[in-house]
Design a protein around this motif. Structure first.
Motif, PDB file in Angstrom:
ATOM      1  N   LEU A 175      26.758 -29.566  29.917  1.00 42.33           N
ATOM      2  CA  LEU A 175      26.962 -30.457  28.006  1.00 42.33           C
ATOM      3  C   LEU A 175      28.472 -30.140  27.884  1.00 42.33           C
ATOM      4  O   LEU A 175      28.541 -28.817  27.025  1.00 42.33           O
ATOM      5  N   VAL A 176      29.440 -30.788  27.629  1.00 41.52           N
ATOM      6  CA  VAL A 176      30.532 -30.822  26.878  1.00 41.52           C
ATOM      7  C   VAL A 176      29.900 -30.749  25.425  1.00 41.52           C
ATOM      8  O   VAL A 176      29.107 -31.555  24.900  1.00 41.52           O
ATOM      9  N   LEU A 177      30.853 -30.097  25.002  1.00 43.81           N
ATOM     10  CA  LEU A 177      30.829 -30.029  23.030  1.00 43.81           C
ATOM     11  C   LEU A 177      30.368 -31.543  22.468  1.00 43.81           C
ATOM     12  O   LEU A 177      31.170 -31.777  23.212  1.00 43.81           O
ATOM     13  N   HIS A 178      29.389 -31.548  22.069  1.00 45.01           N
ATOM     14  CA  HIS A 178      29.109 -32.986  21.141  1.00 45.01           C
ATOM     15  C   HIS A 178      29.176 -33.148  20.497  1.00 45.01           C
ATOM     16  O   HIS A 178      28.119 -31.753  19.756  1.00 45.01           O
ATOM     17  N   THR A 179      28.471 -34.055  19.197  1.00 41.35           N
ATOM     18  CA  THR A 179      27.786 -34.206  17.974  1.00 41.35           C
ATOM     19  C   THR A 179      25.891 -34.929  18.982  1.00 41.35           C
ATOM     20  O   THR A 179      26.297 -36.296  19.011  1.00 41.35           O
ATOM     21  N   ASP A 180      25.064 -34.709  17.869  1.00 42.80           N
ATOM     22  CA  ASP A 180      24.550 -35.429  18.420  1.00 42.80           C
ATOM     23  C   ASP A 180      24.202 -36.617  17.989  1.00 42.80           C
ATOM     24  O   ASP A 180      24.300 -36.408  16.129  1.00 42.80           O
ATOM     25  N   CYS A 181      23.518 -38.257  18.359  1.00 41.64           N
ATOM     26  CA  CYS A 181      23.588 -39.122  17.130  1.00 41.64           C
ATOM     27  C   CYS A 181      24.827 -39.432  17.230  1.00 41.64           C
ATOM     28  O   CYS A 181      25.183 -41.106  15.994  1.00 41.64           O
ATOM     29  N   SER A 182      25.931 -39.628  18.062  1.00 39.24           N
ATOM     30  CA  SER A 182      27.342 -40.297  17.685  1.00 39.24           C
ATOM     31  C   SER A 182      27.092 -41.846  17.568  1.00 39.24           C
ATOM     32  O   SER A 182      28.137 -42.189  16.973  1.00 39.24           O
ATOM     33  N   TYR A 183      26.193 -42.474  18.592  1.00 36.18           N
ATOM     34  CA  TYR A 183      25.815 -43.737  18.170  1.00 36.18           C
ATOM     35  C   TYR A 183      25.325 -44.438  17.115  1.00 36.18           C
ATOM     36  O   TYR A 183      25.241 -45.080  16.964  1.00 36.18           O
ATOM     37  N   GLU A 184      25.007 -43.406  16.125  1.00 35.74           N
ATOM     38  CA  GLU A 184      24.035 -44.009  14.683  1.00 35.74           C
ATOM     39  C   GLU A 184      25.454 -43.967  13.251  1.00 35.74           C
ATOM     40  O   GLU A 184      25.708 -43.004  13.715  1.00 35.74           O
ATOM     41  N   HIS A 185      26.033 -44.956  12.989  1.00 32.22           N
ATOM     42  CA  HIS A 185      26.690 -44.602  11.601  1.00 32.22           C
ATOM     43  C   HIS A 185      25.920 -43.868  11.184  1.00 32.22           C
ATOM     44  O   HIS A 185      26.839 -43.067   9.655  1.00 32.22           O
ATOM     45  N   TYR A 191      31.334 -37.853  17.986  1.00 35.18           N
ATOM     46  CA  TYR A 191      31.648 -36.947  19.489  1.00 35.18           C
ATOM     47  C   TYR A 191      30.927 -37.021  20.265  1.00 35.18           C
ATOM     48  O   TYR A 191      30.374 -36.204  20.512  1.00 35.18           O
ATOM     49  N   ARG A 192      31.238 -37.926  21.623  1.00 34.73           N
ATOM     50  CA  ARG A 192      30.083 -37.518  22.672  1.00 34.73           C
ATOM     51  C   ARG A 192      30.536 -37.776  23.887  1.00 34.73           C
ATOM     52  O   ARG A 192      31.153 -39.540  23.808  1.00 34.73           O
ATOM     53  N   ARG A 193      31.861 -37.858  24.282  1.00 36.98           N
ATOM     54  CA  ARG A 193      32.786 -37.908  24.828  1.00 36.98           C
ATOM     55  C   ARG A 193      32.427 -39.443  26.584  1.00 36.98           C
ATOM     56  O   ARG A 193      32.827 -40.143  26.482  1.00 36.98           O
ATOM     57  N   ASP A 194      31.444 -39.279  27.113  1.00 37.78           N
ATOM     58  CA  ASP A 194      30.575 -40.536  28.308  1.00 37.78           C
ATOM     59  C   ASP A 194      30.164 -41.434  27.265  1.00 37.78           C
ATOM     60  O   ASP A 194      29.452 -42.325  28.132  1.00 37.78           O
ATOM     61  N   ILE A 195      29.693 -41.598  26.353  1.00 37.48           N
ATOM     62  CA  ILE A 195      29.258 -42.797  25.537  1.00 37.48           C
ATOM     63  C   ILE A 195      31.158 -43.651  25.022  1.00 37.48           C
ATOM     64  O   ILE A 195      30.416 -44.700  24.228  1.00 37.48           O
ATOM     65  N   ILE A 196      31.701 -43.373  24.308  1.00 41.59           N
ATOM     66  CA  ILE A 196      32.877 -43.477  24.253  1.00 41.59           C
ATOM     67  C   ILE A 196      32.830 -45.270  24.737  1.00 41.59           C
ATOM     68  O   ILE A 196      33.516 -44.511  25.807  1.00 41.59           O
ATOM     69  N   LEU A 199      29.816 -28.938  16.578  1.00 42.63           N
ATOM     70  CA  LEU A 199      29.686 -29.355  17.842  1.00 42.63           C
ATOM     71  C   LEU A 199      28.673 -28.404  18.777  1.00 42.63           C
ATOM     72  O   LEU A 199      29.081 -27.346  18.262  1.00 42.63           O
ATOM     73  N   HIS A 200      28.206 -29.118  19.699  1.00 44.85           N
ATOM     74  CA  HIS A 200      27.372 -28.090  20.628  1.00 44.85           C
ATOM     75  C   HIS A 200      27.603 -28.462  22.202  1.00 44.85           C
ATOM     76  O   HIS A 200      27.872 -29.374  22.334  1.00 44.85           O
ATOM     77  N   GLY A 201      26.924 -27.937  23.324  1.00 40.66           N
ATOM     78  CA  GLY A 201      26.751 -28.034  24.017  1.00 40.66           C
ATOM     79  C   GLY A 201      26.043 -26.969  25.034  1.00 40.66           C
ATOM     80  O   GLY A 201      25.916 -25.758  24.595  1.00 40.66           O
TER      81      GLY A 201
END
Length: 257
Positions: free
Chosen positions: A94-104, A181-186, A236-238
């Motif tokens: 899991l690449v470094l990301h933040t959780d719930c990047s898809y929520e405002h 940031y979550r690379r795969d959902i942009i 960010l975590h991964g």
């Protein structure tokens, strides 16, 4: 980060002074680690939720079901090009990301409770890095574009609430102090239609995050029944690729009140 210390939580009783200390450390440093002992009936789900509740936390459902508070992070399928499961249910890195990047308005905090750690030397190792360390590596122009530009971010199917399939939002927010940031959902198709400036800005961010060997990652040591709690906006975590397919963590997102 300071030394990788942890606190013992006796699940058979509520130590108010300890939880006050844990809460303050979580607010101040954005990170705290505990080890749960004396679990009632061996119930790790209850232990996990009780720690959050005793901190003054309110758990956030991950979908429309108000009782969907715990997401199991475990290998249900090996990663292949055709995999349809969430990344947390595959063995992939899991690449470094933040959780719930898809929520405002994403939850401020994340808890990860280790039911069964990866027993190999290097597999499934959790790591994190302060958001500011990533932001500091960005050029001024990229910071400006990521703060003011709007990117299409897809909502993963398992985490949809209502009929929201995607959002538009900046990658940097809160005056450029935080990252979404979550690379795969942009949305890649939408990104192809964006300006070269927006594409280049995201490319610069990706290049920094993907160069993990050049980052000062913090890798807390986890044992079974240990739990890390951290600020989803400050870090960010991964994780590394899972090698022990019995690895099993509980993930809960929450806010403090």
């Amino acid at each position: 980060m300071e030394s990788d210390k942890y606190y013992i939580v006796d699940c058979s009783k509520k130590d108010t002074s300890l939880f006050d200390q844990l809460r303050q450390e979580l607010i101040t440093n954005g990170y705290v680690k505990v080890k749960c002992e004396n679990l009632l009936n061996g119930d790790y789900n209850k232990a996990c939720l009780d720690v959050i509740t005793n901190l003054g936390g309110i758990c956030c459902p991950y979908d429309d079901d108000p009782t969907s508070l715990i997401w199991p992070v475990k290998v249900l399928e090996l990663d292949t090009p055709g995999s349809k499961l969430q990344a947390s249910q595959l063995d992939r890195e899991l690449v470094l990301h933040t959780d719930c990047s898809y929520e405002h308005d994403a939850p401020h905090f994340v808890a990860l409770y280790a039911v069964q750690c990866d027993r190999t030397e290097n597999g499934g190792k959790f790591h994190m890095i302060p958001t500011q360390e990533i932001i500091d590596k960005l050029s001024s122009e990229t910071k400006h574009v990521l703060r003011d530009g709007m990117y299409k971010i897809n909502v993963p199917p398992d985490f949809r609430k209502g009929d929201i399939d995607y959002i538009y939002g900046p990658i940097l927010f809160n005056d450029g102090k935080n990252i979404r940031y979550r690379r795969d959902i942009i949305d890649k198709n939408r990104l192809k239609e964006e300006s070269t400036e927006k594409q280049a800005a995201l490319g610069e961010l990706n290049s920094i995050i993907l160069a993990e060997d050049q980052l000062n990652l913090f890798r807390p040591k986890l044992e079974n029944n240990m739990m890390v709690l951290f600020n989803n906006r400050s870090f960010l975590h991964g994780r590394t690729k899972i090698l022990d397919h019995e690895r099993y963590l509980l993930r809960v997102r929450f806010n403090l009140v």
